[in-house]
Design a protein around this motif. Structure first.
Motif, short mmCIF file in Angstrom:
data_model
loop_
_atom_site.label_atom_id
_atom_site.label_comp_id
_atom_site.label_asym_id
_atom_site.label_seq_id
_atom_site.Cartn_x
_atom_site.Cartn_y
_atom_site.Cartn_z
N PHE A 23 0.78 -0.93 0.13
CA PHE A 23 0.01 0.01 0.03
C PHE A 23 0.79 1.41 -0.01
O PHE A 23 0.47 2.22 -0.71
N GLU A 24 1.91 1.24 0.99
CA GLU A 24 2.79 2.30 0.84
C GLU A 24 3.56 2.52 -0.40
O GLU A 24 3.70 3.76 -0.85
N GLN A 25 3.96 1.54 -1.03
CA GLN A 25 4.88 1.66 -2.36
C GLN A 25 3.90 2.38 -3.15
O GLN A 25 4.27 3.31 -4.25
N LEU A 26 2.45 1.89 -3.51
CA LEU A 26 1.60 2.45 -4.51
C LEU A 26 1.43 3.82 -4.18
O LEU A 26 1.06 4.76 -5.24
N ARG A 27 1.23 4.16 -2.94
CA ARG A 27 0.84 5.58 -2.62
C ARG A 27 1.96 6.34 -3.10
O ARG A 27 2.05 7.46 -3.52
N GLY A 28 3.42 6.04 -2.39
CA GLY A 28 4.49 6.69 -3.09
C GLY A 28 4.74 6.95 -4.34
O GLY A 28 5.12 7.84 -4.97
N PHE A 29 4.45 5.76 -5.17
CA PHE A 29 4.33 6.14 -6.70
C PHE A 29 3.48 7.06 -7.05
O PHE A 29 3.80 7.74 -8.10
N ALA A 30 2.25 7.00 -6.76
CA ALA A 30 1.00 7.97 -7.17
C ALA A 30 1.78 9.45 -6.86
O ALA A 30 1.59 10.48 -7.50
N GLU A 31 2.30 9.68 -5.65
CA GLU A 31 2.85 10.85 -5.28
C GLU A 31 4.07 11.17 -6.32
O GLU A 31 4.29 12.66 -6.46
N GLU A 32 4.80 10.40 -6.64
CA GLU A 32 6.08 10.61 -7.41
C GLU A 32 5.34 11.04 -8.77
O GLU A 32 5.85 12.18 -9.49
N ARG A 33 4.35 10.40 -9.38
CA ARG A 33 3.74 10.70 -10.57
C ARG A 33 3.12 11.91 -10.66
O ARG A 33 2.97 12.81 -11.53
N TYR A 34 2.31 12.47 -9.49
CA TYR A 34 1.69 13.83 -9.27
C TYR A 34 2.73 14.98 -9.16
O TYR A 34 2.55 15.71 -9.78
N GLN A 35 4.09 14.53 -8.73
CA GLN A 35 5.05 15.45 -8.64
C GLN A 35 5.30 15.71 -10.21
O GLN A 35 5.58 16.85 -10.50
N ARG A 36 5.65 14.94 -11.04
CA ARG A 36 6.03 14.98 -12.13
C ARG A 36 4.95 15.61 -13.00
O ARG A 36 5.43 16.61 -13.91
N ALA A 37 3.83 15.35 -12.96
CA ALA A 37 2.79 16.13 -13.58
C ALA A 37 2.67 17.45 -13.26
O ALA A 37 2.47 18.39 -14.06
N ALA A 38 3.01 17.99 -11.97
CA ALA A 38 2.72 19.22 -11.46
C ALA A 38 4.03 20.07 -12.15
O ALA A 38 3.75 21.06 -12.52
N ALA A 39 5.01 19.34 -12.06
CA ALA A 39 6.03 19.89 -12.73
C ALA A 39 6.19 20.20 -14.19
O ALA A 39 6.58 21.22 -14.57
N GLY A 40 5.41 19.38 -14.70
CA GLY A 40 5.20 19.72 -16.13
C GLY A 40 4.42 20.61 -16.63
O GLY A 40 4.54 21.65 -17.66
N VAL A 41 3.33 20.79 -15.74
CA VAL A 41 2.34 22.15 -15.77
C VAL A 41 3.09 23.32 -15.65
O VAL A 41 3.09 24.50 -16.27
N GLN A 42 4.11 23.45 -14.58
CA GLN A 42 4.76 24.57 -14.37
C GLN A 42 5.50 24.91 -15.42
O GLN A 42 5.73 26.25 -15.95
N LEU A 43 6.41 23.90 -16.06
CA LEU A 43 7.16 24.37 -17.28
C LEU A 43 6.37 24.49 -18.39
O LEU A 43 7.03 25.48 -19.16
N SER A 44 5.33 24.34 -18.68
CA SER A 44 4.61 24.67 -19.69
C SER A 44 4.05 26.08 -19.88
O SER A 44 3.69 26.56 -20.71
#
Length: 303
Positions: free
Chosen positions: A282-303
């Motif tokens: 459960f913790e690994q899946l939550r951490g991975f979702a957090e990682e993908r969220y940070q990547r998506a937020a960074a992509g919005v910031q750069l665009s």
């Protein structure tokens, strides 16, 4: 004016001779006096034999010195071998002559021939409202210096201009900061959806810890897949475990956590000894979702 009356009289006599003394149109003003610009009614009647076809004047006729305003025709009535046509004309005058006259023509059709019969001139007196002024003694003017009360009225033009200016300024700001506003809205949506996912994910894990129900674990995994599907605009929720591992290039945390979930859900292997491993998944899946969220937020910031 006299020659015109003589000519009208001659024409009237000829028409009476042709039609008979009884066939004579009659015109009269309904009011003896009128004012400049006021509407006065002129009534035109014509008694004639039923075999005659009579045409009354319309708006194109010459009503000088009056101006045409409107008219109303009455249907022809025939009684005791005699027909009656009647019309009422609404007129007004701006001529300043003390007495003004009007004579209207009536067209009588007799087979292929036609005859114009005019009414005798009808007169109306002009009523003046202004007092007569002596040229040698002009009226005394009175000065009024007091302010008259004026009702306050809503200034629509200024308000409309102000609203237009505000809308124009708003539109200009939106055009200038449109990209920034769009990025800010996208970041807001990402934060809101991520917070909702974390809350729901934690609730499913808590329910699983209390009930040790495979259904709650399956709901948590389904929520995780649906969240990443919306976050990355993919078809992740329709993929199998192996396809998901291939999609994320065999990420260690994802591969390990999904295999543990498959073993518990599909193998029905839920033992007390596997609780730490399940909690880690459960913790690994939550951490991975957090990682993908940070990547998506960074992509919005750069665009």
């Amino acid at each position: 004016m006299g020659s015109r009356h003589i000519l009208l009289g001659v024409l009237t006599m000829l028409a009476q001779t042709a039609l008979g003394q009884s066939a004579q149109p009659v015109g009269r003003f309904r009011q003896p006096t009128t004012q400049v610009g006021a509407v006065v009614e002129y009534e035109l009647t014509f008694r004639h034999a039923p075999t005659l076809e009579v045409i009354f004047p319309d708006s194109s006729a010459d009503f000088k010195p009056f101006e045409y305003v409107g008219h109303q025709y009455s249907p022809t009535r025939t009684r005791q071998g005699q027909s009656l046509d009647r019309a009422v004309y609404r007129l007004r005058t701006f001529d300043l002559a003390p007495e003004q006259q009007l004579s209207l023509p009536v067209l009588v059709l007799r087979g292929r021939d036609s005859l114009v019969v005019r009414t005798a001139p009808a007169a109306v007196r002009l009523r003046f409202l202004a007092p007569t002024v002596d040229a040698d003694q002009p009226p005394v003017l009175r000065a009024t210096t007091g302010l008259a009360p004026v009702e306050t009225r809503f200034n629509y033009p200024y308000w409309l201009a102000a609203i237009g200016a505000v809308l124009g300024l708003t539109g200009a700001l939106v055009l200038v900061f449109r990209r920034r506003l769009r990025l800010r809205y996208q970041r807001y949506k990402l934060r809101k959806n991520h917070a909702y996912f974390l809350a729901q994910y934690a609730r499913h894990i808590e329910r699983f810890a209390l009930s040790r129900s495979i259904t709650n674990m399956e709901r948590a995994i389904t929520l995780w897949k649906n969240y990443l599907t919306r976050l990355e605009d993919s078809n992740l929720n329709s993929l199998t475990t192996r396809e998901i591992e291939s999609h994320y290039q065999h990420h260690p945390a994802v591969s390990q956590a999904l295999r543990v979930a498959d073993r518990v859900i599909y193998g029905n292997l839920l033992d007390e000894d596997e609780s730490p491993e399940i909690d880690l998944a459960f913790e690994q899946l939550r951490g991975f979702a957090e990682e993908r969220y940070q990547r998506a937020a960074a992509g919005v910031q750069l665009s």
